[in-house]
Scaffold this motif. Structure first.
Motif, PDB file in Angstrom:
ATOM      1  N   GLY A 104       0.866  -1.160   0.000  1.00 14.38           N
ATOM      2  CA  GLY A 104       0.000   0.000   0.000  1.00 14.38           C
ATOM      3  C   GLY A 104       0.906   1.213   0.000  1.00 14.38           C
ATOM      4  O   GLY A 104       1.779   1.361  -0.859  1.00 14.38           O
ATOM      5  N   ALA A 105       0.804   2.035   1.022  1.00 12.97           N
ATOM      6  CA  ALA A 105       1.588   3.271   1.078  1.00 12.97           C
ATOM      7  C   ALA A 105       2.957   3.090   1.715  1.00 12.97           C
ATOM      8  O   ALA A 105       3.720   4.037   1.789  1.00 12.97           O
ATOM      9  CB  ALA A 105       0.790   4.321   1.867  1.00 12.97           C
ATOM     10  N   TRP A 106       3.295   1.887   2.181  1.00 13.91           N
ATOM     11  CA  TRP A 106       4.513   1.727   2.974  1.00 13.91           C
ATOM     12  C   TRP A 106       5.787   1.594   2.151  1.00 13.91           C
ATOM     13  O   TRP A 106       6.877   1.565   2.704  1.00 13.91           O
ATOM     14  CB  TRP A 106       4.390   0.541   3.926  1.00 13.91           C
ATOM     15  CG  TRP A 106       3.868  -0.704   3.297  1.00 13.91           C
ATOM     16  CD1 TRP A 106       4.564  -1.655   2.620  1.00 13.91           C
ATOM     17  CD2 TRP A 106       2.512  -1.130   3.285  1.00 13.91           C
ATOM     18  NE1 TRP A 106       3.737  -2.648   2.178  1.00 13.91           N
ATOM     19  CE2 TRP A 106       2.459  -2.355   2.584  1.00 13.91           C
ATOM     20  CE3 TRP A 106       1.315  -0.595   3.805  1.00 13.91           C
ATOM     21  CZ2 TRP A 106       1.270  -3.052   2.385  1.00 13.91           C
ATOM     22  CZ3 TRP A 106       0.143  -1.299   3.602  1.00 13.91           C
ATOM     23  CH2 TRP A 106       0.124  -2.508   2.911  1.00 13.91           C
ATOM     24  N   ASN A 107       5.700   1.417   0.836  1.00 12.77           N
ATOM     25  CA  ASN A 107       6.924   1.414   0.035  1.00 12.77           C
ATOM     26  C   ASN A 107       6.607   1.922  -1.368  1.00 12.77           C
ATOM     27  O   ASN A 107       5.461   2.215  -1.703  1.00 12.77           O
ATOM     28  CB  ASN A 107       7.582   0.027   0.008  1.00 12.77           C
ATOM     29  CG  ASN A 107       6.739  -1.018  -0.688  1.00 12.77           C
ATOM     30  OD1 ASN A 107       6.254  -0.817  -1.783  1.00 12.77           O
ATOM     31  ND2 ASN A 107       6.571  -2.166  -0.038  1.00 12.77           N
ATOM     32  N   THR A 108       7.647   2.023  -2.173  1.00  7.18           N
ATOM     33  CA  THR A 108       7.479   2.580  -3.519  1.00  7.18           C
ATOM     34  C   THR A 108       7.728   1.536  -4.602  1.00  7.18           C
ATOM     35  O   THR A 108       7.987   1.879  -5.755  1.00  7.18           O
ATOM     36  CB  THR A 108       8.438   3.768  -3.714  1.00  7.18           C
ATOM     37  OG1 THR A 108       9.784   3.346  -3.428  1.00  7.18           O
ATOM     38  CG2 THR A 108       8.085   4.917  -2.789  1.00  7.18           C
ATOM     39  N   VAL A 109       7.656   0.270  -4.248  1.00  4.64           N
ATOM     40  CA  VAL A 109       7.859  -0.806  -5.228  1.00  4.64           C
ATOM     41  C   VAL A 109       6.760  -0.742  -6.287  1.00  4.64           C
ATOM     42  O   VAL A 109       5.574  -0.669  -5.967  1.00  4.64           O
ATOM     43  CB  VAL A 109       7.840  -2.179  -4.529  1.00  4.64           C
ATOM     44  CG1 VAL A 109       7.973  -3.292  -5.563  1.00  4.64           C
ATOM     45  CG2 VAL A 109       8.965  -2.275  -3.510  1.00  4.64           C
ATOM     46  N   LYS A 110       7.164  -0.799  -7.553  1.00  3.37           N
ATOM     47  CA  LYS A 110       6.204  -0.618  -8.649  1.00  3.37           C
ATOM     48  C   LYS A 110       5.729  -1.933  -9.270  1.00  3.37           C
ATOM     49  O   LYS A 110       4.839  -1.933 -10.110  1.00  3.37           O
ATOM     50  CB  LYS A 110       6.821   0.279  -9.725  1.00  3.37           C
ATOM     51  CG  LYS A 110       7.124   1.687  -9.222  1.00  3.37           C
ATOM     52  CD  LYS A 110       7.787   2.539 -10.293  1.00  3.37           C
ATOM     53  CE  LYS A 110       8.000   3.960  -9.789  1.00  3.37           C
ATOM     54  NZ  LYS A 110       8.870   4.032  -8.607  1.00  3.37           N
ATOM     55  N   TYR A 111       6.353  -3.046  -8.876  1.00  8.35           N
ATOM     56  CA  TYR A 111       5.955  -4.324  -9.457  1.00  8.35           C
ATOM     57  C   TYR A 111       4.477  -4.606  -9.195  1.00  8.35           C
ATOM     58  O   TYR A 111       3.954  -4.340  -8.112  1.00  8.35           O
ATOM     59  CB  TYR A 111       6.787  -5.465  -8.869  1.00  8.35           C
ATOM     60  CG  TYR A 111       8.217  -5.533  -9.363  1.00  8.35           C
ATOM     61  CD1 TYR A 111       8.504  -5.636 -10.721  1.00  8.35           C
ATOM     62  CD2 TYR A 111       9.265  -5.518  -8.467  1.00  8.35           C
ATOM     63  CE1 TYR A 111       9.809  -5.719 -11.175  1.00  8.35           C
ATOM     64  CE2 TYR A 111      10.587  -5.604  -8.903  1.00  8.35           C
ATOM     65  CZ  TYR A 111      10.851  -5.700 -10.261  1.00  8.35           C
ATOM     66  OH  TYR A 111      12.140  -5.787 -10.694  1.00  8.35           O
ATOM     67  N   THR A 112       3.829  -5.208 -10.188  1.00  3.90           N
ATOM     68  CA  THR A 112       2.418  -5.595 -10.082  1.00  3.90           C
ATOM     69  C   THR A 112       2.308  -7.116 -10.172  1.00  3.90           C
ATOM     70  O   THR A 112       3.258  -7.778 -10.593  1.00  3.90           O
ATOM     71  CB  THR A 112       1.615  -4.943 -11.223  1.00  3.90           C
ATOM     72  OG1 THR A 112       2.155  -5.377 -12.488  1.00  3.90           O
ATOM     73  CG2 THR A 112       1.667  -3.429 -11.148  1.00  3.90           C
ATOM     74  N   PRO A 113       1.127  -7.642  -9.775  1.00  4.60           N
ATOM     75  CA  PRO A 113      -0.095  -7.021  -9.295  1.00  4.60           C
ATOM     76  C   PRO A 113       0.109  -6.327  -7.941  1.00  4.60           C
ATOM     77  O   PRO A 113       0.714  -6.900  -7.040  1.00  4.60           O
ATOM     78  CB  PRO A 113      -1.075  -8.183  -9.143  1.00  4.60           C
ATOM     79  CG  PRO A 113      -0.497  -9.297  -9.947  1.00  4.60           C
ATOM     80  CD  PRO A 113       0.973  -9.110  -9.884  1.00  4.60           C
ATOM     81  N   LYS A 114      -0.417  -5.132  -7.826  1.00  4.38           N
ATOM     82  CA  LYS A 114      -0.236  -4.315  -6.626  1.00  4.38           C
ATOM     83  C   LYS A 114      -1.589  -3.808  -6.153  1.00  4.38           C
ATOM     84  O   LYS A 114      -2.484  -3.549  -6.961  1.00  4.38           O
ATOM     85  CB  LYS A 114       0.694  -3.146  -6.939  1.00  4.38           C
ATOM     86  CG  LYS A 114       1.042  -2.272  -5.765  1.00  4.38           C
ATOM     87  CD  LYS A 114       2.067  -1.210  -6.158  1.00  4.38           C
ATOM     88  CE  LYS A 114       2.441  -0.359  -4.943  1.00  4.38           C
ATOM     89  NZ  LYS A 114       3.470   0.645  -5.284  1.00  4.38           N
ATOM     90  N   ASP A 115      -1.722  -3.678  -4.846  1.00  4.93           N
ATOM     91  CA  ASP A 115      -2.930  -3.132  -4.205  1.00  4.93           C
ATOM     92  C   ASP A 115      -4.151  -4.040  -4.320  1.00  4.93           C
ATOM     93  O   ASP A 115      -5.264  -3.619  -4.035  1.00  4.93           O
ATOM     94  CB  ASP A 115      -3.286  -1.744  -4.778  1.00  4.93           C
ATOM     95  CG  ASP A 115      -2.154  -0.749  -4.622  1.00  4.93           C
ATOM     96  OD1 ASP A 115      -1.337  -0.927  -3.699  1.00  4.93           O
ATOM     97  OD2 ASP A 115      -2.067   0.199  -5.424  1.00  4.93           O
ATOM     98  N   MET A 116      -3.922  -5.292  -4.715  1.00  6.01           N
ATOM     99  CA  MET A 116      -5.052  -6.217  -4.849  1.00  6.01           C
ATOM    100  C   MET A 116      -5.450  -6.851  -3.525  1.00  6.01           C
ATOM    101  O   MET A 116      -6.540  -7.418  -3.422  1.00  6.01           O
ATOM    102  CB  MET A 116      -4.694  -7.342  -5.833  1.00  6.01           C
ATOM    103  CG  MET A 116      -4.373  -6.885  -7.231  1.00  6.01           C
ATOM    104  SD  MET A 116      -5.851  -6.315  -8.088  1.00  6.01           S
ATOM    105  CE  MET A 116      -5.266  -6.235  -9.771  1.00  6.01           C
ATOM    106  N   LEU A 117      -4.581  -6.780  -2.524  1.00  5.60           N
ATOM    107  CA  LEU A 117      -4.804  -7.555  -1.303  1.00  5.60           C
ATOM    108  C   LEU A 117      -5.072  -6.689  -0.080  1.00  5.60           C
ATOM    109  O   LEU A 117      -5.117  -7.201   1.043  1.00  5.60           O
ATOM    110  CB  LEU A 117      -3.581  -8.444  -1.032  1.00  5.60           C
ATOM    111  CG  LEU A 117      -3.070  -9.298  -2.199  1.00  5.60           C
ATOM    112  CD1 LEU A 117      -1.906 -10.173  -1.740  1.00  5.60           C
ATOM    113  CD2 LEU A 117      -4.177 -10.144  -2.790  1.00  5.60           C
ATOM    114  N   LEU A 118      -5.281  -5.405  -0.270  1.00  4.89           N
ATOM    115  CA  LEU A 118      -5.306  -4.486   0.866  1.00  4.89           C
ATOM    116  C   LEU A 118      -6.572  -4.555   1.709  1.00  4.89           C
ATOM    117  O   LEU A 118      -6.554  -4.187   2.883  1.00  4.89           O
ATOM    118  CB  LEU A 118      -5.102  -3.045   0.373  1.00  4.89           C
ATOM    119  CG  LEU A 118      -3.726  -2.754  -0.238  1.00  4.89           C
ATOM    120  CD1 LEU A 118      -3.668  -1.339  -0.780  1.00  4.89           C
ATOM    121  CD2 LEU A 118      -2.635  -2.979   0.787  1.00  4.89           C
TER     122      LEU A 118
END
Length: 653
Positions: A380-394
């Motif tokens: 989420g907001a805790w790092n700047t990693v750009k790899y996806t899939p991202k934000d699907m599990l929040l």
């Protein structure tokens, strides 16, 4: 002259005051002891005349842990100072038996003696301290028995581990929150500080992670925690340990889920995680299961889908550019040829392959009896990693949607990467993922993550967790490749002591752009030495094709699920030798992380009598793997010599 006399007087008064304070701390008003069933370990719990609580530990009649602090401070009440001793229960003999798929043994028995010490503070607020002492160590926790709908908050835990002068330590530093690549720390990924003096400060303010290994004279102690539920943060040891006293460290402010809770808070009743100190010789430590013995029991779930196994994995050798359809199909074929159960498809599969093609790959893999595991970014907001899939599990809702899609596609598991720390909200996030994944019959592997602290017992679908400076670092840096052997030995003794570890071992041929310092026989041995519910192997199809047929056959059959474990010999950072049983087969493996030649004696192994013939995998003078038969006799000394950075495996049918 007068000023000198005054200075000396002040110094004397100060030293006198310090001495009086120390005496008061040690002057006992109340005490009780709890002994292990075999009487070798004795924990003494005391109330000092200063109205503070402390404990100490003896082993075989000798003191090994000095007066160590007990207590904690809530926002509404102090349970460290001005304490009163109320009562102590009679000792209770505990017995537990449980089965587990991702540990040193499949069927584990735990016995211990238990006492509860009831205390209260000056305001009459009650607390219990529960001590359980088994033949392999001491465990204790704090319990608030009252009932309250009001949320209570802990500001500080005063628990300490006070070692005697001369104790040595083997410790992994905890990296600072928001540091490192793409602000992705802490991730329990650092080299160990090996054989250092207690009192040595950690390199940074985030202290030292568990498990933390110590040696006093000839007694070893391994500290960790377990039963980390939803009402506490993950803890560590503080950076500074003045006078050899290590104190509990809470997470840094950034170590929390977005807008989540950092420090422990809960309604009452409330019990904290277990503080665990495994005690004994190295064999006791290496065979101990306290990390799961004290874990929370397994939650109810359909367990038919929970199958440990082995996995092919393209990313470790070929990195990002090869997360494409054709390469992943090749690695599915490779897993099928190796009789491995899984194939892991790593980061950015959603962009480079896509959901529709992944479904096609899953169907293709299923026909070959291979299950797919897919990578996810936890962030989420805790790092700047750009790899996806991202934000699907929040959120629960987004997880339900995504996991439902995966279940329908026939995906068998997920690898979730780049967590942000040990705050209570993060500890809950891990468990939210595990619980929702179980609902959709998904196995879980956490990377860039915290130590699981026995979660593999509570959530049997947790197959493994990284939480180690693993093989990917060896593929990135020659410096890490140069020190890989002692680091892997150290990882077996400490990080892998209680919890499954996704080190991703076994590079048999070559590492691109790096010079591997370990022999193929050393690498082969890590398939037995490292414990992981799913082993993601480094070696790819090209490298495996260079190996003798007997080595390929071995890798097709080596198990990841063990029924029993017997420690043979070793020393942290130097060498490690162990025997593990799967069914009727015993696998004996050893790795040497030292420069000196080591001798491993095999005749005392219990399954040898009167003799046993096995298949030995070892190094020839050119550094290749040789295969031979070796007979071991119980009444005859049988020694195998291992050169530096070398190893062997001996398989007994």
């Amino acid at each position: 002259m007068k000023s000198k006399i005054t200075a000396l007087s002040c110094c004397f008064i100060f030293l006198f005051a310090v001495n009086i304070h120390a005496q008061l701390k040690r002057e006992v008003v109340k005490r009780t002891t709890v002994a292990s069933p075999d009487k070798k370990i004795v924990a003494e719990i005391s109330l000092g005349s200063n109205k503070q609580l402390f404990y100490s530990i003896q082993f075989a009649g000798k003191k090994i842990l000095d007066h160590s602090a007990l207590g904690l401070v809530r926002e509404d009440a102090d349970f460290a100072n001005n304490m009163e001793w109320l009562s102590v229960t009679d000792p209770v003999y505990l017995k537990d038996n449980y089965k587990i798929l991702t540990a040193k043994r499949s069927d584990i028995k735990y016995t211990a003696n238990k006492k509860e010490i009831s205390v209260q503070n000056g305001n009459g607020d009650a607390m219990k301290i529960v001590f359980q002492v088994s033949n392999d160590g001491v465990a204790f926790r704090y319990v608030f028995p009252q009932i309250s709908t009001e949320v209570k908050k802990i500001k500080q835990e005063l628990t300490s581990f006070h070692f005697y002068e001369g104790t040595r330590a083997w410790l992994q530093p905890k990296t600072e929150a928001q540091s490192g690549w793409e602000h992705s720390n802490p991730s329990y990924e650092a080299h160990y500080k090996i054989d250092i003096a207690t009192g040595t400060p950690a390199p940074g303010p985030n202290g030292w992670v568990y498990p933390a290994l110590f040696k006093y004279n000839d007694v070893w102690m391994l500290i960790t925690e377990a039963a980390l539920g939803r009402t506490y943060c993950g803890s560590a040891l503080q950076q500074f340990s003045e006078n050899n006293e290590y104190k509990i460290n809470f997470p840094e402010p950034a170590e929390k889920f977005t807008d989540g809770v950092l420090y422990p808070e809960s309604k009452l009743p409330w019990q904290t995680p277990w503080r665990i100190i495994a005690v004994g010789n190295l064999k006791t430590i290496a065979e101990s299961t306290l990390g799961t013995d004290l874990a929370l029991p397994a939650i109810s779930m359909d367990s038919a889908f929970i199958k440990p196994g082995r996995a092919s994995w393209s990313w470790i050798m070929s990195k990002d550019d090869y997360i494409v359809y054709d390469e992943q199909k090749k690695y599915i074929d490779y897993a099928a040829d190796m009789h491995w159960e899984y194939c892991l498809i790593d980061a950015a599969w959603d962009k480079k392959i896509g959901y529709d093609k992944i479904k096609e790959l899953a169907q293709y893999a299923a026909k070959k009896r291979v299950g797919l595991i897919l990578w996810y970014n936890s962030a989420g907001a805790w790092n700047t990693v750009k790899y996806t899939p991202k934000d699907m599990l929040l959120t629960h809702e987004s997880r339900e949607k995504e996991f439902g899609i995966l279940e329908q596609m026939g995906i068998k598991g997920i690898k979730v990467d780049f967590f942000g720390g040990d705050g209570q909200s993060f500890i809950n996030y891990y468990q939210d993922i595990l619980q929702d994944a179980a609902t959709h019959h998904l196995l879980v592997n956490f990377h860039g993550a915290t130590l699981p602290r026995g979660w593999q017992r509570t959530y049997p679908n947790l197959m493994t967790t990284e939480a180690i400076y693993g093989y990917e670092m060896i593929t990135f840096n020659q410096k890490d490749a140069d020190t890989a052997a002692p680091h892997m030995v150290m990882s077996a003794f400490a990080r892998n002591a209680f919890d499954p570890m996704d080190f991703t071992p076994v590079s048999l041929y070559k590492i691109p752009h790096r010079t591997r310092r370990t022999t193929p026989a050393f690498e082969l041995a890590t398939s037995v030495i490292f414990l992981s519910g799913i082993q993601h192997y480094v070696e790819g199809p090209e490298g495996m094709a260079q190996m003798p047929e007997a080595v390929k056959s071995y890798m097709q059959q080596v198990p990841v699920q063990w029924d029993d474990t017997k420690f043979i010999d070793g020393y942290p950072g130097k060498f490690y030798a162990v025997a593990r049983r799967s069914g009727s087969k015993w696998y004996v493996a050893a790795i040497n992380g030292d420069t000196a030649v080591k001798q491993i004696s095999l005749n005392k192994l219990p399954f040898i009598a009167p003799f046993k013939t096995g298949t030995l995998f070892f190094s020839n003078d050119a550094g290749g793997i040789m295969v031979d038969k070796r007979t071991v006799y119980a009444n005859k000394t049988e020694t195998i010599f291992i050169k530096g950075n070398d190893g062997f495996v001996l398989v007994f049918e």
